[in-house]
Design a protein around this motif. Structure first.
Motif, PDB file in Angstrom:
ATOM      1  N   UNK A  65       0.867  -1.231   0.030  1.00  0.00           N
ATOM      2  CA  UNK A  65       0.001   0.152  -0.064  1.00  0.00           C
ATOM      3  C   UNK A  65       0.805   1.385   0.046  1.00  0.00           C
ATOM      4  N   UNK A  66       0.656   2.029  -0.962  1.00  0.00           N
ATOM      5  CA  UNK A  66       1.406   3.335  -1.089  1.00  0.00           C
ATOM      6  C   UNK A  66       0.853   4.367  -0.253  1.00  0.00           C
ATOM      7  N   UNK A  67       1.677   4.829   0.598  1.00  0.00           N
ATOM      8  CA  UNK A  67       0.968   6.124   1.537  1.00  0.00           C
ATOM      9  C   UNK A  67       0.557   7.446   0.695  1.00  0.00           C
ATOM     10  N   UNK A  68       0.926   7.315  -0.538  1.00  0.00           N
ATOM     11  CA  UNK A  68       0.347   8.229  -1.605  1.00  0.00           C
ATOM     12  C   UNK A  68      -0.792   8.171  -2.237  1.00  0.00           C
ATOM     13  N   UNK A  69      -1.428   6.826  -1.939  1.00  0.00           N
ATOM     14  CA  UNK A  69      -2.778   6.442  -2.299  1.00  0.00           C
ATOM     15  C   UNK A  69      -3.439   5.650  -1.490  1.00  0.00           C
ATOM     16  N   UNK A  70      -4.598   6.214  -0.715  1.00  0.00           N
ATOM     17  CA  UNK A  70      -5.250   5.693  -0.004  1.00  0.00           C
ATOM     18  C   UNK A  70      -5.900   4.360  -0.282  1.00  0.00           C
ATOM     19  N   UNK A  71      -5.885   3.455   0.483  1.00  0.00           N
ATOM     20  CA  UNK A  71      -6.421   2.016   0.517  1.00  0.00           C
ATOM     21  C   UNK A  71      -5.987   1.463  -0.983  1.00  0.00           C
ATOM     22  N   UNK A  72      -4.821   1.706  -1.224  1.00  0.00           N
ATOM     23  CA  UNK A  72      -4.258   1.340  -2.696  1.00  0.00           C
ATOM     24  C   UNK A  72      -3.628  -0.192  -2.383  1.00  0.00           C
ATOM     25  N   UNK A  73      -3.294  -0.838  -3.653  1.00  0.00           N
ATOM     26  CA  UNK A  73      -2.835  -2.190  -3.606  1.00  0.00           C
ATOM     27  C   UNK A  73      -1.815  -2.254  -4.851  1.00  0.00           C
ATOM     28  N   UNK A  74      -0.655  -2.003  -4.780  1.00  0.00           N
ATOM     29  CA  UNK A  74       0.174  -2.085  -6.110  1.00  0.00           C
ATOM     30  C   UNK A  74      -0.099  -3.345  -6.705  1.00  0.00           C
ATOM     31  N   UNK A  75      -0.128  -4.429  -6.107  1.00  0.00           N
ATOM     32  CA  UNK A  75      -0.481  -5.514  -6.925  1.00  0.00           C
ATOM     33  C   UNK A  75      -1.744  -5.769  -7.752  1.00  0.00           C
ATOM     34  N   UNK A  76      -2.549  -4.867  -7.651  1.00  0.00           N
ATOM     35  CA  UNK A  76      -3.913  -4.899  -8.343  1.00  0.00           C
ATOM     36  C   UNK A  76      -4.293  -3.488  -8.901  1.00  0.00           C
ATOM     37  N   UNK A  77      -3.519  -2.703  -8.407  1.00  0.00           N
ATOM     38  CA  UNK A  77      -3.900  -1.215  -8.935  1.00  0.00           C
ATOM     39  C   UNK A  77      -3.309  -0.626 -10.381  1.00  0.00           C
ATOM     40  N   UNK A  78      -2.568  -1.646 -11.159  1.00  0.00           N
ATOM     41  CA  UNK A  78      -1.950  -1.136 -12.304  1.00  0.00           C
ATOM     42  C   UNK A  78      -2.648  -1.942 -13.603  1.00  0.00           C
ATOM     43  N   UNK A  79      -3.090  -1.456 -14.524  1.00  0.00           N
ATOM     44  CA  UNK A  79      -3.696  -2.132 -15.473  1.00  0.00           C
ATOM     45  C   UNK A  79      -3.020  -3.331 -16.328  1.00  0.00           C
ATOM     46  N   UNK A  80      -1.669  -3.395 -16.374  1.00  0.00           N
ATOM     47  CA  UNK A  80      -1.049  -4.625 -16.849  1.00  0.00           C
ATOM     48  C   UNK A  80       0.510  -4.448 -16.146  1.00  0.00           C
ATOM     49  N   UNK A  81       0.784  -5.565 -15.800  1.00  0.00           N
ATOM     50  CA  UNK A  81       2.247  -5.755 -15.190  1.00  0.00           C
ATOM     51  C   UNK A  81       3.065  -6.824 -16.264  1.00  0.00           C
ATOM     52  N   UNK A  82       4.458  -6.500 -16.206  1.00  0.00           N
ATOM     53  CA  UNK A  82       5.271  -7.473 -16.816  1.00  0.00           C
ATOM     54  C   UNK A  82       6.014  -8.162 -15.563  1.00  0.00           C
ATOM     55  N   UNK A  83       6.362  -9.591 -15.976  1.00  0.00           N
ATOM     56  CA  UNK A  83       7.046 -10.546 -15.309  1.00  0.00           C
ATOM     57  C   UNK A  83       8.434 -10.899 -15.913  1.00  0.00           C
ATOM     58  N   UNK A  84       9.555 -10.316 -15.482  1.00  0.00           N
ATOM     59  CA  UNK A  84      10.848 -10.917 -16.134  1.00  0.00           C
ATOM     60  C   UNK A  84      11.406 -11.697 -15.156  1.00  0.00           C
ATOM     61  N   UNK A  85      12.040 -13.005 -15.995  1.00  0.00           N
ATOM     62  CA  UNK A  85      12.987 -13.948 -15.416  1.00  0.00           C
ATOM     63  C   UNK A  85      14.410 -14.099 -16.081  1.00  0.00           C
ATOM     64  N   UNK A  86      15.229 -13.774 -15.369  1.00  0.00           N
ATOM     65  CA  UNK A  86      16.570 -13.716 -15.805  1.00  0.00           C
ATOM     66  C   UNK A  86      16.847 -12.898 -17.109  1.00  0.00           C
ATOM     67  N   UNK A  87      16.123 -11.630 -17.292  1.00  0.00           N
ATOM     68  CA  UNK A  87      16.157 -10.605 -18.170  1.00  0.00           C
ATOM     69  C   UNK A  87      15.193 -10.898 -19.143  1.00  0.00           C
ATOM     70  N   UNK A  88      14.278 -11.911 -19.148  1.00  0.00           N
ATOM     71  CA  UNK A  88      13.479 -11.965 -20.172  1.00  0.00           C
ATOM     72  C   UNK A  88      11.938 -11.947 -19.785  1.00  0.00           C
TER      73      UNK A  88
END
Length: 257
Positions: A65-88
């Motif tokens: 939870x960011x202190x700059x966004x009430x009741x936020x959850x950075x695990x769910x509050x971004x439209x799309x995430x990128x997952x990298x393993x060993x640079x890929x």
């Protein structure tokens, strides 16, 4: 739209696109999530490369939870995430709850979307917003300063600006040093290693007209290019253009810098 409403729409799946042009009066941030063992090296990298990676907030291991966004959850509050393993890049996800670990350290990094509202108020047109596109981003030949395992090229965002307004745009963005600040290059893209301006590495190309000059700003997508170069085992980031939108108003941020 208030940031809390946008974050709710992102969580529910109602909003699934980029955040460029949304909540224009509020600070947006890039996200980098790393295992704790790499956090110090990355923090050192950000201090050595503040133009590309201006820190907004660093969360404790496991905190989401960011202190700059009430009741936020950075695990769910971004439209799309990128997952990298060993640079890929191995996967894109709409939520990272199922891959979240207690030793993850999250970095929120300043985003040039923040200064766009000031450019618009200064009557500087932004074509990617007018055309509802993501900003164009390019990997350059400008090298970042190495820190630990982190090393690689700078990524920049590009906006075409009418020739008569180039200096004004530079002056306005210089007021936001923690949101990438003034441009790193103005004019010929080949001078910074961009051979085909019509083919961005991230985002969407927009026309550069005869009476316009391309302007380039350091971009918070740089850590993604660096992650690919460093080939660290695990790293999670936002998808380029899909930002974390805070409750922090741009004007409030400007007064604190």
């Amino acid at each position: 739209m208030l940031p809390s409403k946008l974050r709710a729409d992102i969580r529910s799946g109602k909003h699934q696109t980029h955040t460029s042009g949304f909540c224009q009066n509020y600070v947006q941030a890039n996200l980098v999530v790393l295992p704790k063992e790499y956090a110090f090296d990355f923090l050192l990298f950000t201090t050595r490369n503040p133009k590309s990676c201006p820190i907004v907030e660093v969360l404790e291991p496991g905190q989401y939870q960011s202190k700059y966004a009430k009741e936020s959850d950075i695990r769910r509050d971004i439209p799309l995430y990128h997952i990298y393993e060993h640079g890929k890049l191995i996967e894109t996800k709409k939520s990272i709850e199922d891959v979240w670990k207690d030793d993850f350290v999250s970095f929120l990094i300043g985003c040039s979307f923040t200064f766009e509202s000031q450019l618009i108020k200064g009557n500087i047109p932004l074509r990617h917003i007018e055309e509802n596109k993501n900003v164009a981003m390019y990997t350059t030949n400008i090298q970042t300063e190495k820190a630990g395992v982190f090393d690689g090229p700078m990524v920049v965002s590009m906006r075409p600006v009418p020739n008569s307004l180039v200096q004004k745009a530079a002056d306005i963005t210089s007021l936001f040093p923690k949101m990438h600040g003034s441009p790193v290059h103005i004019g010929d893209p080949t001078e910074i290693g961009i051979q085909d301006i019509t083919k961005p590495d991230f985002g969407d190309f927009v026309e550069i007209r005869e009476d316009e000059t391309p302007m380039f700003w350091a971009c918070g997508v740089t850590p993604q290019a660096v992650a690919q170069h460093a080939k660290i085992p695990n790293m999670i980031t936002h998808s380029p253009g899909c930002m974390f939108v805070t409750d922090w108003k741009n004007e409030d941020y400007l007064h604190e810098t």
